[in-house]
Design a protein around this motif. Structure first.
Motif, PDB file in Angstrom:
ATOM      1  N   ILE A  73       0.838  -1.210   0.000  1.00  4.84           N
ATOM      2  CA  ILE A  73       0.000   0.000   0.000  1.00  4.84           C
ATOM      3  C   ILE A  73       0.865   1.248   0.000  1.00  4.84           C
ATOM      4  N   TRP A  90       4.294   3.880  10.520  1.00  6.57           N
ATOM      5  CA  TRP A  90       3.804   4.431  11.787  1.00  6.57           C
ATOM      6  C   TRP A  90       4.625   3.896  12.955  1.00  6.57           C
ATOM      7  N   GLU A 121       0.760   3.332   8.226  1.00  6.47           N
ATOM      8  CA  GLU A 121      -0.456   4.118   8.342  1.00  6.47           C
ATOM      9  C   GLU A 121      -0.884   4.524   6.939  1.00  6.47           C
ATOM     10  N   SER A 122      -2.126   4.234   6.616  1.00  4.88           N
ATOM     11  CA  SER A 122      -2.648   4.593   5.304  1.00  4.88           C
ATOM     12  C   SER A 122      -4.125   4.869   5.459  1.00  4.88           C
ATOM     13  N   MET A 123      -4.585   5.979   4.907  1.00  2.00           N
ATOM     14  CA  MET A 123      -6.009   6.349   4.995  1.00  2.00           C
ATOM     15  C   MET A 123      -6.498   6.250   6.448  1.00  2.00           C
ATOM     16  N   LYS A 124      -5.697   6.752   7.373  1.00  4.21           N
ATOM     17  CA  LYS A 124      -6.037   6.789   8.806  1.00  4.21           C
ATOM     18  C   LYS A 124      -6.239   5.406   9.407  1.00  4.21           C
ATOM     19  N   MET A 125      -5.695   4.382   8.738  1.00  2.00           N
ATOM     20  CA  MET A 125      -5.780   3.032   9.299  1.00  2.00           C
ATOM     21  C   MET A 125      -4.375   2.517   9.585  1.00  2.00           C
ATOM     22  N   GLU A 126      -4.278   1.700  10.633  1.00  2.00           N
ATOM     23  CA  GLU A 126      -2.997   1.077  10.969  1.00  2.00           C
ATOM     24  C   GLU A 126      -2.963  -0.298  10.321  1.00  2.00           C
ATOM     25  N   ILE A 127      -2.113  -0.416   9.322  1.00  2.00           N
ATOM     26  CA  ILE A 127      -2.089  -1.661   8.557  1.00  2.00           C
ATOM     27  C   ILE A 127      -0.824  -2.452   8.902  1.00  2.00           C
ATOM     28  N   PRO A 128      -0.979  -3.611   9.553  1.00  2.00           N
ATOM     29  CA  PRO A 128       0.219  -4.379   9.908  1.00  2.00           C
ATOM     30  C   PRO A 128       0.870  -4.994   8.674  1.00  2.00           C
ATOM     31  N   ARG A 159      -8.992   2.567  14.145  1.00  2.00           N
ATOM     32  CA  ARG A 159      -7.856   2.602  13.219  1.00  2.00           C
ATOM     33  C   ARG A 159      -7.330   1.210  12.890  1.00  2.00           C
ATOM     34  N   GLN A 160      -7.812   0.223  13.603  1.00  2.00           N
ATOM     35  CA  GLN A 160      -7.275  -1.119  13.355  1.00  2.00           C
ATOM     36  C   GLN A 160      -8.140  -1.892  12.361  1.00  2.00           C
ATOM     37  N   PRO A 161      -7.496  -2.424  11.334  1.00  2.00           N
ATOM     38  CA  PRO A 161      -8.258  -3.189  10.338  1.00  2.00           C
ATOM     39  C   PRO A 161      -8.499  -4.623  10.818  1.00  2.00           C
ATOM     40  N   ASN A 194      -5.732   0.401   1.557  1.00  2.00           N
ATOM     41  CA  ASN A 194      -6.257   1.781   1.488  1.00  2.00           C
ATOM     42  C   ASN A 194      -7.318   2.031   2.556  1.00  2.00           C
TER      43      ASN A 194
END
Lengths: 73, 520
Positions: free
Chosen positions: A10, A15, A35-42, B285-287, B336
Motif C-alpha cells: 500500500i 507508523w 499508516e494509510s487512509m487513517k488506518m494502521e495496517i500491519p 484505526r485497526q483493520p 487503502n
C-alpha cells in the motif's frame, strides 16, 4: 537459508516499527505497522525466520511495491 | 453393397485429426509445459462427453487420387458437458501453424465461428481455450492483398456477453485477435509461467518503443492479472486452470433466461458464529480480515474469488447462502483502509454487471471510507471510475442486500445500496456513516470556530467528540433510516432468510438485461 524481500502492498507511511534486525519472527507476526487512509495496517511476515534488514524507519513515506524489510527464512 | 469403405476412410481421417500437428510438433508443445488442445478439452470436460464438430476440416493431400494425409484445421471444437451441463467449447491447436487462421469457408471458432454460433443458438455457456498468436504478415503474401482488420463473427462474441456465460482461458501466448478475444469474457483465467497475453509481443514492442522485454515480463500473470486486471485469475498449472473453470461455471446459469443452479448444503442457514462478535476491533484505526469474516457468513467452502490479486481494496467473490448463489462485494480495510481506488472501482463495476446479468443477488459487506484521495488518485481518474461503479449499482436491477460492517461514507457508500429495489440496509453495532468521516469533515466545516479558539487543537477534538456522539447506528435505526441493526452473530441467518425469499422474484426478471444510457 533464503532471503525474502518484504514489500509494501500500500501507499502510506511507517507508523511504528515492531521488530528490529536480528529479531526472530514467526509467520503472520507483524514486522511493522504502516499508516494509510487513517488506518494502521500491519505488515506481516510470510514465513518463520529472522529479520535481517529494515529498509525504512518510522515516519518514512512508502509507496506500493517499495522494499520495507528483508527476512532470512 | 455397403458404405464400409467410406466409413473406414472417415475413421482414417479422424485419426489424422487426432494426430494434430504430428508427433514432433506435439512433443515440442509438451516440452513447454503445455497440453494439446485435445488434452485440454479431455481434462476440462466430463469423461467421454466431447462431441467434436468439424473434425474433418483441414487440408488433405492426395496421391493418385487417394488420401495420403490431412493437416487438420488448427482449431478443435464441439459440444461437451461440464458437471453434467452442456457447454460449447473450442480452442486453437498451437501444433498446427501456431494456431493461426487457415482460410476455411466457415470459421470453426476463435473469434466468432461455429462454436460461438452454437453457444448463441442453443443458449449454452462458451468456453474458449485460447492458444494462438493472431494474424501474421505472411497472409498478405499468400492472398495477394492485405486484410482489413477484424473478422465477421466478433459481433457474435459481443452478443454472447448478454446471453450466456463466456469463459476465456489463455493457455499459451496470446497476441492480437486471440488476446482481444480473451478479454470478451465474463470471466477469464491464465496459467502462471506458461501463458502470456498482450496487444503485441516482444518483437513488436522492441521495434516500436525500443523496450527489450521477455514475453513473461510483458504479459505474464504478474502484469496481466495482478497489475492490470486484464485477465481475472491466475492458475498454478493447466490442471488447476480446468478446476477453476469448472468451479466458476458451477455458479452460473446456462444462460440469462435461467437462474443459477441451487446446490445442496448441509451448512445450517441459522448457524451462529461467535467469532463474528469480536472480529471488528473497537479501535477504529485497526483493520481486520474481511475474507475471514465472509467465510464465517456464507455456506462453508462455497467461495470463489474473482480477481483476488487486482484492485485489492475490494473483495469480489461468488458464494452460496443456503445453497443459492450470491455475489459478495466487500471492502478490504487492509488495503487503502477500504477506500475505493481506480482498480477497485473497475473491479466492482465489472462484478456488479456480471451478477446483474446472471440474476445473482448481491450482498454488500460495507466498510468504505469513500473514494481514494490524493494527487495520485485524482490523476488516475478515481472520481470517474468510482462514479462508473456507482452508476452500475444504480442501474442494476438484481436485488442487493447491504450490511454495513463499519464505515459507509460518501458516494462510494451510496453505491452499495439497492436504490432500484428494496433499499434494504442492515448494520452491525460497529457501523458508522455519513457524507464524510468526522475526522475529515470537522476541520473544514468548523474552520473559523477552531481557528478563533484559544486552543484550536483542543476545540477540534471537542467538536469531533460532540459529533461522534450522534454516530451510533442505533440512533439512525430509531429514525428507521437504516432498516435494522443486528447482532453480528445473526448475520448469516438474517441474510439467508431474505436470499431464500427473493428466489421467486428472481425468476420473474430473467432474460437479457438491457442497459440504456452512457456510463460516465
Amino acid at each position: 537459508m533464503a532471503r525474502k524481500e518484504v514489500k509494501s502492498e500500500i501507499t502510506g507511511s511507517v507508523w511504528k516499527i515492531v521488530k528490529q534486525p536480528g529479531d526472530g519472527v514467526g509467520e503472520e507476526d507483524a514486522l511493522m505497522i504502516l499508516e494509510s487512509m487513517k488506518m494502521e495496517i500491519p505488515v506481516l511476515a510470510e514465513a518463520n525466520g529472522t529479520l535481517a534488514e529494515l529498509a525504512v524507519k518510522e515516519g518514512d513515506p512508502v509507496t506500493e511495491g517499495q522494499l520495507l524489510a528483508v527476512l532470512d527464512v | 453393397m455397403t458404405w464400409k469403405p467410406e466409413a473406414e476412410e472417415l475413421e482414417l481421417r479422424r485419426r489424422y485429426a487426432d494426430q494434430l500437428g504430428g508427433p514432433e510438433a506435439v512433443a515440442t508443445h509438451h516440452s513447454k509445459g503445455r497440453l494439446t488442445v485435445r488434452e485440454r478439452i479431455a481434462g476440462l470436460c466430463d469423461p467421454a462427453s466431447f462431441q467434436e464438430v468439424g473434425k474433418l476440416a483441414g487440408k488433405g493431400t492426395y496421391v493418385d487420387g487417394k488420401l495420403a494425409g490431412v493437416v487438420p484445421a488448427p482449431y478443435v471444437m464441439g459440444l461437451a458437458r461440464i458437471d453434467g451441463r452442456p457447454v460449447a467449447i473450442g480452442g486453437e491447436d498451437f501444433t498446427v501453424r501456431g494456431g493461426t487462421s487457415w482460410g476455411s469457408d466457415r470459421r470453426k471458432g476463435g473469434q466468432g465461428g461455429f462454436v460461438e454460433d452454437l453457444a448463441h443458438e442453443y443458449r449454452i455457456p462458451l468456453v474458449n481455450l485460447i492458444d494462438g498468436a493472431g494474424g501474421s504478415v505472411t497472409s498478405a503474401a499468400r492472398r495477394g492483398h492485405t486484410v482489413f482488420p477484424g473478422v465477421h463473427g466478433f459481433e457474435r462474441s459481443v452478443q454472447l456477453m448478454g446471453e450466456v456465460p463466456v469463459v476465456c482461458a489463455v493457455m499459451g501466448t496470446a497476441a492480437g485477435g486471440p488476446a482481444g478475444r480473451a478479454i470478451l469474457a465474463h470471466w477469464s483465467v491464465m496459467v502462471k509461467d506458461t501463458s502470456q497475453v498482450f496487444a503485441a509481443g516482444p518483437p513488436v514492442v522492441e521495434r516500436s518503443l525500443g523496450q527489450k522485454l521477455t514475453k513473461e515480463e510483458l504479459g505474464g500473470a504478474h502484469v496481466a492479472v495482478d497489475m492490470a486486471g486484464t485477465i481475472d485469475n491466475a492458475a498454478r498449472d493447466e490442471a488447476d486452470c480446468f478446476a477453476m473453470i469448472r468451479r466458476y461455471l458451477s455458479y452460473m446459469p446456462g444462460n440469462v433466461w435461467e437462474l443459477p443452479p441451487v446446490a445442496a448444503t448441509d451448512d445450517p442457514p441459522d448457524r451462529r458464529e461467535e467469532a463474528l462478535l469480536d472480529i471488528v476491533p473497537r479501535e477504529r484505526r485497526q483493520p481486520y480480515n474481511m475474507r475471514k469474516l465472509i467465510a464465517l457468513v456464507v455456506d462453508r467452502d462455497s467461495t470463489f474469488e474473482i480477481q483476488p490479486t487486482f484492485g485489492r481494496a475490494i473483495i469480489t467473490l461468488l458464494a452460496r447462502m443456503n445453497g443459492k448463489v450470491v455475489g459478495v462485494i466487500a471492502n478490504n480495510p487492509m488495503v487503502n483502509g477500504g477506500a475505493m481506488d481506480v482498480k477497485a472501482a473497475r473491479k466492482q463495476t465489472h462484478f456488479l454487471q456480471l451478477c446483474d446479468t446472471f440474476h445473482i443477488p448481491i450482498i454488500f459487506l460495507v466498510d468504505v471510507p469513500g473514494f481514494m484521495v490524493g494527487l495520485q488518485a485524482e490523476q488516475a481518474a478515481t472520481l470517474r471510475e468510482g462514479m462508473k461503479s456507482v452508476y452500475a449499482a444504480l442501474q442494476a436491477t438484481v436485488p442487493m442486500l447491504t450490511v454495513v460492517i463499519r464505515k459507509c461514507y460518501g458516494m462510494a457508500g451510496m453505491g452499495t445500496t439497492d436504490k432500484n429495489g428494496l433499499d434494504f440496509k442492515i448494520a452491525w453495532p460497529s457501523a458508522e456513516w455519513g457524507s464524510l468521516p468526522v475526522e475529515g469533515g470537522v476541520a473544514a466545516a468548523y474552520r473559523r470556530e477552531i481557528e478563533s479558539a484559544p486552543d484550536p487543537q483542543k476545540r477540534l477534538r471537542e467538536l469531533e467528540a460532540e459529533l461522534r456522539a450522534y454516530a451510533s447506528p442505533l440512533l439512525t435505526a430509531e429514525a428507521f433510516a437504516v432498516e435494522d441493526v443486528i447482532d453480528p452473530r445473526e448475520t448469516r441467518a438474517y441474510l439467508c432468510r431474505f436470499i431464500d425469499a427473493m428466489q421467486g422474484r428472481l425468476a420473474t426478471t430473467v432474460g437479457v438485461k438491457l442497459r440504456a444510457g452512457v456510463p460516465p
